[in-house]
Scaffold this motif. Sequence first.
Motif, PDB file in Angstrom:
ATOM      1  N   ASN A 122      41.158  39.171  42.020  1.00 52.77           N
ATOM      2  CA  ASN A 122      41.599  37.967  41.309  1.00 52.77           C
ATOM      3  C   ASN A 122      42.878  37.398  41.918  1.00 52.77           C
ATOM      4  OD1 ASN A 122      39.466  38.050  39.522  1.00 52.77           O
ATOM      5  ND2 ASN A 122      40.622  39.076  37.910  1.00 52.77           N
ATOM      6  N   VAL A 123      43.830  38.263  42.232  1.00 46.31           N
ATOM      7  CA  VAL A 123      45.091  37.800  42.814  1.00 46.31           C
ATOM      8  C   VAL A 123      44.863  37.208  44.197  1.00 46.31           C
ATOM      9  CG1 VAL A 123      47.330  38.588  43.718  1.00 46.31           C
ATOM     10  CG2 VAL A 123      46.561  39.344  41.453  1.00 46.31           C
ATOM     11  N   GLU A 124      44.017  37.834  44.980  1.00 44.59           N
ATOM     12  CA  GLU A 124      43.811  37.398  46.366  1.00 44.59           C
ATOM     13  C   GLU A 124      43.038  36.089  46.492  1.00 44.59           C
ATOM     14  OE1 GLU A 124      45.279  38.392  48.919  1.00 44.59           O
ATOM     15  OE2 GLU A 124      45.951  40.396  48.424  1.00 44.59           O
ATOM     16  N   SER A 125      41.987  35.928  45.683  1.00 48.32           N
ATOM     17  CA  SER A 125      41.104  34.777  45.924  1.00 48.32           C
ATOM     18  C   SER A 125      40.501  34.178  44.658  1.00 48.32           C
ATOM     19  CB  SER A 125      39.943  35.212  46.820  1.00 48.32           C
ATOM     20  OG  SER A 125      39.111  36.110  46.096  1.00 48.32           O
ATOM     21  N   ASN A 126      41.018  34.582  43.504  1.00 46.04           N
ATOM     22  CA  ASN A 126      40.342  34.231  42.250  1.00 46.04           C
ATOM     23  C   ASN A 126      38.933  34.810  42.256  1.00 46.04           C
ATOM     24  OD1 ASN A 126      41.104  33.223  39.832  1.00 46.04           O
ATOM     25  ND2 ASN A 126      40.655  31.085  40.308  1.00 46.04           N
ATOM     26  N   CYS A 127      38.789  35.865  43.025  1.00 43.90           N
ATOM     27  CA  CYS A 127      37.527  36.595  43.225  1.00 43.90           C
ATOM     28  C   CYS A 127      36.394  35.675  43.680  1.00 43.90           C
ATOM     29  CB  CYS A 127      37.149  37.407  41.987  1.00 43.90           C
ATOM     30  SG  CYS A 127      36.695  39.078  42.436  1.00 43.90           S
ATOM     31  N   ARG A 128      36.707  34.905  44.709  1.00 45.15           N
ATOM     32  CA  ARG A 128      35.725  34.011  45.336  1.00 45.15           C
ATOM     33  C   ARG A 128      35.663  34.310  46.827  1.00 45.15           C
ATOM     34  NH1 ARG A 128      37.838  28.562  42.548  1.00 45.15           N
ATOM     35  NH2 ARG A 128      36.894  28.879  40.517  1.00 45.15           N
ATOM     36  N   PRO A 129      34.524  34.045  47.448  1.00 45.16           N
ATOM     37  CA  PRO A 129      34.387  34.320  48.888  1.00 45.16           C
ATOM     38  C   PRO A 129      35.045  33.236  49.735  1.00 45.16           C
ATOM     39  CG  PRO A 129      32.349  33.417  48.052  1.00 45.16           C
ATOM     40  CD  PRO A 129      33.273  33.573  46.860  1.00 45.16           C
ATOM     41  N   VAL A 130      36.346  33.053  49.540  1.00 40.95           N
ATOM     42  CA  VAL A 130      37.063  32.006  50.270  1.00 40.95           C
ATOM     43  C   VAL A 130      37.029  32.301  51.758  1.00 40.95           C
ATOM     44  CG1 VAL A 130      38.546  31.426  48.315  1.00 40.95           C
ATOM     45  CG2 VAL A 130      39.288  33.148  49.945  1.00 40.95           C
TER      46      VAL A 130
ATOM     47  N   CYS B   7      38.755  31.976  55.693  1.00 43.11           N
ATOM     48  CA  CYS B   7      39.927  32.607  56.293  1.00 43.11           C
ATOM     49  C   CYS B   7      41.103  31.635  56.266  1.00 43.11           C
ATOM     50  CB  CYS B   7      39.625  33.012  57.726  1.00 43.11           C
ATOM     51  SG  CYS B   7      38.299  34.227  57.858  1.00 43.11           S
ATOM     52  N   VAL B   8      42.262  32.161  55.947  1.00 42.43           N
ATOM     53  CA  VAL B   8      43.485  31.363  55.938  1.00 42.43           C
ATOM     54  C   VAL B   8      44.567  32.097  56.711  1.00 42.43           C
ATOM     55  CG1 VAL B   8      42.970  30.197  53.751  1.00 42.43           C
ATOM     56  CG2 VAL B   8      44.245  32.332  53.729  1.00 42.43           C
ATOM     57  N   MET B   9      45.455  31.337  57.317  1.00 43.03           N
ATOM     58  CA  MET B   9      46.562  31.935  58.054  1.00 43.03           C
ATOM     59  C   MET B   9      47.557  32.504  57.043  1.00 43.03           C
ATOM     60  SD  MET B   9      47.503  32.680  61.056  1.00 43.03           S
ATOM     61  CE  MET B   9      46.533  31.665  62.139  1.00 43.03           C
ATOM     62  N   ASP B  10      47.936  33.765  57.239  1.00 44.09           N
ATOM     63  CA  ASP B  10      48.859  34.452  56.341  1.00 44.09           C
ATOM     64  C   ASP B  10      49.764  35.353  57.173  1.00 44.09           C
ATOM     65  OD1 ASP B  10      49.964  35.568  53.916  1.00 44.09           O
ATOM     66  OD2 ASP B  10      48.619  37.278  54.176  1.00 44.09           O
ATOM     67  N   VAL B  11      51.038  35.065  57.182  1.00 42.06           N
ATOM     68  CA  VAL B  11      52.028  35.847  57.927  1.00 42.06           C
ATOM     69  C   VAL B  11      51.581  36.064  59.379  1.00 42.06           C
ATOM     70  CG1 VAL B  11      53.559  37.841  57.828  1.00 42.06           C
ATOM     71  CG2 VAL B  11      52.503  37.036  55.732  1.00 42.06           C
ATOM     72  N   GLY B  12      51.129  34.990  60.017  1.00 47.78           N
ATOM     73  CA  GLY B  12      50.819  35.029  61.439  1.00 47.78           C
ATOM     74  C   GLY B  12      49.444  35.517  61.837  1.00 47.78           C
ATOM     75  N   SER B  13      48.581  35.854  60.862  1.00 42.09           N
ATOM     76  CA  SER B  13      47.212  36.263  61.209  1.00 42.09           C
ATOM     77  C   SER B  13      46.253  35.831  60.101  1.00 42.09           C
ATOM     78  CB  SER B  13      47.131  37.774  61.446  1.00 42.09           C
ATOM     79  OG  SER B  13      47.479  38.474  60.279  1.00 42.09           O
ATOM     80  N   LEU B  14      44.981  35.787  60.449  1.00 38.52           N
ATOM     81  CA  LEU B  14      43.977  35.354  59.480  1.00 38.52           C
ATOM     82  C   LEU B  14      43.709  36.416  58.426  1.00 38.52           C
ATOM     83  CD1 LEU B  14      41.275  33.650  61.736  1.00 38.52           C
ATOM     84  CD2 LEU B  14      42.891  32.539  60.174  1.00 38.52           C
ATOM     85  N   SER B  15      43.541  35.955  57.188  1.00 42.75           N
ATOM     86  CA  SER B  15      43.111  36.785  56.067  1.00 42.75           C
ATOM     87  C   SER B  15      41.852  36.132  55.509  1.00 42.75           C
ATOM     88  CB  SER B  15      44.177  36.833  54.975  1.00 42.75           C
ATOM     89  OG  SER B  15      45.330  37.490  55.426  1.00 42.75           O
ATOM     90  N   CYS B  16      40.813  36.951  55.247  1.00 39.72           N
ATOM     91  CA  CYS B  16      39.511  36.384  54.903  1.00 39.72           C
ATOM     92  C   CYS B  16      38.901  36.988  53.635  1.00 39.72           C
ATOM     93  CB  CYS B  16      38.527  36.624  56.044  1.00 39.72           C
ATOM     94  SG  CYS B  16      39.050  35.934  57.619  1.00 39.72           S
ATOM     95  N   GLY B  17      38.155  36.138  52.932  1.00 35.80           N
ATOM     96  CA  GLY B  17      37.250  36.576  51.884  1.00 35.80           C
ATOM     97  C   GLY B  17      37.875  36.943  50.558  1.00 35.80           C
ATOM     98  N   TYR B  18      37.082  37.685  49.773  1.00 34.12           N
ATOM     99  CA  TYR B  18      37.443  38.061  48.409  1.00 34.12           C
ATOM    100  C   TYR B  18      38.814  38.730  48.307  1.00 34.12           C
ATOM    101  CZ  TYR B  18      32.638  37.209  46.866  1.00 34.12           C
ATOM    102  OH  TYR B  18      31.441  36.636  46.548  1.00 34.12           O
ATOM    103  N   TYR B  19      39.093  39.653  49.200  1.00 33.30           N
ATOM    104  CA  TYR B  19      40.335  40.434  49.154  1.00 33.30           C
ATOM    105  C   TYR B  19      41.343  39.991  50.216  1.00 33.30           C
ATOM    106  CZ  TYR B  19      37.663  43.584  46.159  1.00 33.30           C
ATOM    107  OH  TYR B  19      36.903  44.125  45.144  1.00 33.30           O
TER     108      TYR B  19
ATOM    109  N   CYS C 272      31.836  40.555  56.542  1.00 38.73           N
ATOM    110  CA  CYS C 272      32.088  41.577  55.528  1.00 38.73           C
ATOM    111  C   CYS C 272      33.065  41.074  54.472  1.00 38.73           C
ATOM    112  CB  CYS C 272      32.618  42.861  56.179  1.00 38.73           C
ATOM    113  SG  CYS C 272      32.962  44.185  55.000  1.00 38.73           S
ATOM    114  N   ALA C 273      34.153  40.442  54.911  1.00 37.45           N
ATOM    115  CA  ALA C 273      35.182  39.976  53.986  1.00 37.45           C
ATOM    116  C   ALA C 273      34.634  38.962  52.980  1.00 37.45           C
ATOM    117  CB  ALA C 273      36.344  39.367  54.758  1.00 37.45           C
ATOM    118  N   LYS C 274      33.601  38.202  53.382  1.00 39.26           N
ATOM    119  CA  LYS C 274      33.024  37.179  52.506  1.00 39.26           C
ATOM    120  C   LYS C 274      31.843  37.693  51.683  1.00 39.26           C
ATOM    121  CE  LYS C 274      34.414  33.724  55.850  1.00 39.26           C
ATOM    122  NZ  LYS C 274      33.947  32.834  56.905  1.00 39.26           N
ATOM    123  N   ASP C 275      31.488  38.973  51.857  1.00 35.78           N
ATOM    124  CA  ASP C 275      30.417  39.615  51.083  1.00 35.78           C
ATOM    125  C   ASP C 275      31.067  40.593  50.105  1.00 35.78           C
ATOM    126  OD1 ASP C 275      28.621  42.327  51.045  1.00 35.78           O
ATOM    127  OD2 ASP C 275      27.377  40.521  50.951  1.00 35.78           O
ATOM    128  N   MET C 276      30.895  40.365  48.807  1.00 35.03           N
ATOM    129  CA  MET C 276      31.600  41.155  47.786  1.00 35.03           C
ATOM    130  C   MET C 276      31.367  42.652  47.937  1.00 35.03           C
ATOM    131  SD  MET C 276      33.685  41.248  45.405  1.00 35.03           S
ATOM    132  CE  MET C 276      34.132  41.114  43.715  1.00 35.03           C
TER     133      MET C 276
END
Length: 161
Positions: A59-67, A69-81, A101-105
């Motif tokens: 919930n904190v990371e993505s509102n528990c959605r398969p979002v 990839c977004v840039m976060d502290v200089g590298s990509l972060s992907c998916g639910y977590y 994998c990151a986009k598959d719950m």
Amino acid sequence: MEAVKMFFFLVGVLLTFSKCAESSTPDDAVADLDNAAIHTVFSHSVRSISDQCLQCICNVESNCRPVGCVMDVGSLSCGYYQIKLPYYLDCGSPGRDWQTCAKDMSCATTCVRKYMARYGPRSGCLDTCETYARIHNGGPQGCKNDNTREYWRKVQRCLSG
């Protein structure tokens, strides 16, 4: 359930002895046995991250959605977590590839559970949701990093809400 735990414990012991038999010298075999025995005991004495804790991290990371990839502290972060590539590699690289994998719950949850099983017992922190959340946010020693306290507060609000 206890029978299943005992089975896996015994399999770990057998694998440990097999590895020791392959060692080139008796001293190496004893060192391998000591390290493997310590890992086996700790990995079976620590419970795994709870479903509720995982849900709140999601919930904190993505509102528990398969979002995506977004840039976060200089590298990509992907998916639910919001999993980064090094995290994915450390969790054993389940599934086809990191971003899929990151986009598959199911795959992403497996990755987080494996990461926590790997680093939770080694962290030196208590076996709590706080430890797991802070490790998720700050890496293997995240539970000791003051920069992960605010992240824990977000997860904590979810747990109490």
